[in-house]
Write an enzyme that holds these catalytic residues in place. Structure first.
Site: not given
Length: 375
Positions: A295, A3, A159, A297
């Site tokens: 950083h 549809k 940091c 991460e």
């Protein structure tokens, strides 16, 4: 699907359902099952080998079926908006995937540490202090770093988390009670963290800044080379002498105090490409106390994790052992060093189910220390 295809003038196979999933890590497999990758390649006329998602299947399996768990306290300033730590949360998940470890994070506002002390940190397997800007909550972070150092709890500072570790060490080990960062106060004779006005970037160009400079335009930004010291925990984690990590900060450890801090026991285990800026600090007489100016991460991935986060989570795991339980399952439990026979451990919720409500009580385990005999 038929549809939707009819009313949108899209071929039926290109109507791809995206149902709710138990984890976002399952979505790539769901899209693959519906042929989205093949559709994209066809539409863009790209020739590609059939997708091999076997590695991703392993990632998903490790994510959903951990064998052990750790409890980590994250002490930050922006706990009302946890999306501020989205990259950190994902990096912790990635590290857990590598070792099939479920990482449970207790988010603690550093101002709560200032008001109520460090009691909430008790019993945690590890402590992470992330970055941040401004004076608010900094003393709580400093108290957190002190708690981790004095109680031999694995610590990862990132940091500002590295800067407060240096400030704490300067105050309570080097004996400089007024030690601080010039970001927070200029009323100190020991500004162990300060605004560095000149440094050489990765391209060998001199960059300048001062207190009146535009905040965003004078940050040390982007990927920068870092040299790691031989024999350090950071060098062991990375398995390399030289790394590249991303930065986003203005303040640095003050080189005028490095010699005295090192004499007091602080290990400078990472420096910038020109050896002029501190990148990583450690404590040699601690199970795992590592803090970095960059950083990490930002470069973590689900397939590979990140060396520092993997080392951190493994340190949090500590000396866990599998204890067999009454129902045939087992419980990963950390056994303290030097434990004596006859010590009783309490495992919450692992006892025999209550017949009236089905809830489990606590299980008491008596430790028997066995000394192996060498034949």
């Amino acid at each position: 699907r038929r549809k939707i295809a009819l009313f949108t003038n899209v071929e039926e196979r290109a109507v791809v359902p995206l149902q709710d999933a138990d984890t976002i890590y399952r979505i790539p497999l769901m899209l693959h099952e519906h042929g989205l990758d093949d559709i994209v390649c066809d539409k863009l006329r790209l020739e590609a080998e059939p997708a091999d998602l076997s590695e991703w299947v392993k990632v998903l399996d490790a994510k959903l079926n951990p064998l052990k768990s750790v409890s980590i306290a994250m002490v930050g300033k922006y706990m009302e908006l946890l999306d501020a730590y989205k990259s950190l949360n994902e990096a912790l998940i990635h590290a857990g995937i590598q070792g099939r470890i479920k990482v449970n994070v207790d988010y603690i506002d550093s101002e709560d540490i200032e008001r109520h002390g460090t009691e909430r940190l008790a019993g945690k397997d590890a402590i992470l202090v992330p970055g941040g800007f401004g004076e608010r909550g900094v003393e709580g972070k400093i108290l957190t770093a002190q708690f981790a150092r004095e109680n031999n709890i694995p610590y990862l500072g990132i940091c500002l988390g590295m800067q407060v570790a240096v400030i704490e060490f300067a105050r309570n080990v080097a004996g400089w009670k007024d030690a601080n960062s010039t970001e927070f106060t200029h009323d100190t004779k020991h500004p162990v963290v300060g605004l560095i006005t000149e440094w050489i970037n990765a391209e060998g160009k001199i960059e300048l800044r001062d207190a009146a400079s535009d905040l965003g335009g004078t940050m040390r930004l982007g990927g920068q080379v870092c040299h790691l010291a031989a024999g350090s925990k950071a060098r062991e984690a990375y398995g390399a002498d030289e790394i590249v990590e991303r930065h986003r900060h203005r303040f640095e450890v003050n080189n005028q105090f490095i010699d005295e801090l090192e004499a007091a026991g602080l290990v400078i285990s990472g420096k910038s490409v020109d050896q002029s800026l501190v990148e990583v600090v450690e404590l040699a007489d601690h199970p795992w106390y590592v803090a970095c100016q960059f950083h990490p991460e930002f470069t973590s991935t689900p397939r590979d994790g990140h060396p520092l986060f993997k080392g951190f989570v493994q340190a949090a795991l500590g000396d866990q052992v599998e204890l067999p339980l009454l129902d045939g399952t087992s419980q990963a439990t950390k056994i303290p060093a030097g434990i004596q026979s006859g010590t009783v451990l309490r495992l919450k919720g692992k006892g025999i189910p209550n017949l009236s409500n089905g809830k489990r009580g606590d299980l008491l385990v008596v430790v028997q220390v066995v000394t192996p005999r060498h034949l």
